[in-house]
Design a protein around this motif. Structure first.
Motif, PDB file in Angstrom:
ATOM      1  N   ASP A  47      83.429  40.491  10.915  1.00  0.00           N
ATOM      2  CA  ASP A  47      82.322  39.917  11.691  1.00  0.00           C
ATOM      3  C   ASP A  47      81.361  39.232  11.030  1.00  0.00           C
ATOM      4  N   LYS A  48      80.830  40.006   9.972  1.00  0.00           N
ATOM      5  CA  LYS A  48      79.746  39.333   9.109  1.00  0.00           C
ATOM      6  C   LYS A  48      80.326  38.218   8.349  1.00  0.00           C
ATOM      7  N   TRP A  49      81.730  38.225   7.819  1.00  0.00           N
ATOM      8  CA  TRP A  49      82.402  36.934   7.131  1.00  0.00           C
ATOM      9  C   TRP A  49      82.337  35.766   8.088  1.00  0.00           C
TER      10      TRP A  49
ATOM     11  N   ASN B 286      78.961  34.315   8.636  1.00  0.00           N
ATOM     12  CA  ASN B 286      78.560  33.629   7.328  1.00  0.00           C
ATOM     13  C   ASN B 286      79.069  32.410   7.402  1.00  0.00           C
TER      14      ASN B 286
ATOM     15  N   LYS C 134      73.654  43.526  15.334  1.00  0.00           N
ATOM     16  CA  LYS C 134      73.909  43.091  14.032  1.00  0.00           C
ATOM     17  C   LYS C 134      74.115  44.369  13.401  1.00  0.00           C
TER      18      LYS C 134
ATOM     19  N   TYR D 232      75.676  36.320   5.061  1.00  0.00           N
ATOM     20  CA  TYR D 232      76.398  37.609   4.355  1.00  0.00           C
ATOM     21  C   TYR D 232      77.166  37.189   3.353  1.00  0.00           C
TER      22      TYR D 232
ATOM     23  N   GLU E 298      79.512  40.104   1.873  1.00  0.00           N
ATOM     24  CA  GLU E 298      80.846  40.463   2.670  1.00  0.00           C
ATOM     25  C   GLU E 298      81.759  39.015   2.603  1.00  0.00           C
TER      26      GLU E 298
ATOM     27  N   LEU F 145      78.067  45.215  13.241  1.00  0.00           N
ATOM     28  CA  LEU F 145      79.159  44.179  12.905  1.00  0.00           C
ATOM     29  C   LEU F 145      80.109  44.894  11.839  1.00  0.00           C
TER      30      LEU F 145
END
Length: 325
Positions: free
Chosen positions: A50-52, A55, A43, A166, A169, A46
């Motif tokens: 990636d976070k999007w 999420n 994590k 997230y 993001e 990221l």
């Protein structure tokens, strides 16, 4: 007695096309997992995209579980279709292709690709059991950590997790997508070569300006943008440029070195002439007292609405022609 259920060939085609998309996208991912380990996603490494996607996966899992609890299976099919096809395949996999070229990002990108595909197949399994089981066995061969089940049908079903939320993001990436879509529309509208890079002047304020600065690298790579500059919202629009609106911000694209401006002005003037002729024809119809008195109210309303729509389009093209001169 029983109730007939409507069946259309078109719906079968949707299902077939989605199955093909699932198979081909999964095959691409599996081909690019060479060298991946079975460790969890890091994590700390990221990227924004990636976070999007994590999420969006998380929000989809939440929605799918809610729908299952109320037996809304049809809504689940639509939600999973939209997530896998539009968000995972059309956006994340395409951006992941770029990240896979970066040695520092490759391994964690592979982990994210594998994890999201794994979880997507688990959610799709009740709707598409056979193809998802077949693809999942391929994912499983790259390692899924400890306690990996023998078959998808007995795998743990995804649920919502705060650790994968997230929202900030996700907001930033939505601006990325809107920007890329708007810039692609500018290219299409002005027949700008897909190989040509463009410059963009951003006019944004407050939070959105901060987001634009944070997402510059994505805009450059995905929309083939060379230079990105910033200006005040109320600054004069430079001549020979195109304008795109994104959220509450504006994007200015200089066109002088990209297209034949004289030819483009003539093309837009032809479009304007066509719109004006249609509008004048409808205005003449509305000035006819017999038409207004005898025509159904719905037709009169439709005619007035079309006149208003044509007026808006006229003004847009007039402004565009002015900006090209």
């Amino acid at each position: 007695g029983g109730q007939d259920i409507k069946i259309s060939d078109e719906r079968f085609e949707y299902g077939r096309n989605f199955a093909n998309k699932l198979w081909n996208a999964s095959r691409f991912v599996l081909m690019n997992l060479e060298g991946v380990d079975d460790k969890p996603i890091d994590k700390d490494k990221l990227t924004l995209v990636d976070k999007w996607i994590l999420n969006q996966l998380n929000e989809t899992a939440k929605l799918v579980n809610e729908n299952m609890s109320t037996f809304r299976i049809g809504e689940n099919a639509h939600a999973l279709y939209d997530f896998f096809r539009s968000e995972y395949c059309d956006w994340y996999v395409e951006i992941a292709k770029i990240q896979l070229q970066d040695p520092e990002l490759k391994l964690n990108t592979q982990r994210v690709l594998k994890y999201v595909l794994d979880m997507s197949l688990r959610m799709l399994h009740p709707i598409m059991p056979h193809i998802t089981e077949s693809v999942w066995q391929g994912v499983k061969s790259f390692g899924l950590g400890e306690d990996t089940p023998s078959a998808l049908i007995v795998a743990k079903f995804p649920t919502y997790s705060e650790e994968l939320a997230y929202p900030n993001e996700a907001e930033e990436m939505n601006l990325v997508f809107q920007t890329i879509t708007s810039l692609r529309n500018v290219r299409q509208s002005f027949n700008i070569s897909t190989s040509a890079t463009v410059d963009v002047e951003v006019r944004a304020e407050g939070r959105e300006k901060e987001i634009f600065k944070a997402i510059e690298s994505y805009i450059r790579r995905l929309a083939k943008v060379n230079n990105i500059s910033y200006a005040e919202m109320n600054a004069p629009v430079p001549p020979k440029s195109a304008t795109a609106v994104v959220s509450t911000s504006k994007l200015i694209v200089p066109l002088a070195d990209l297209i034949d401006l004289d030819a483009e002005v003539k093309r837009q003037e032809k479009k304007l002439e066509k719109l004006t002729n249609e509008k004048n024809s409808l205005l003449g119809r509305m000035k006819n007292e017999k038409f207004v008195a005898n025509a159904p109210k719905e037709l009169v309303d439709q005619t007035n609405a079309r006149i208003e729509e044509l007026t808006v389009q006229e003004n847009v093209i007039k402004d565009l022609i002015e900006s090209l001169k």
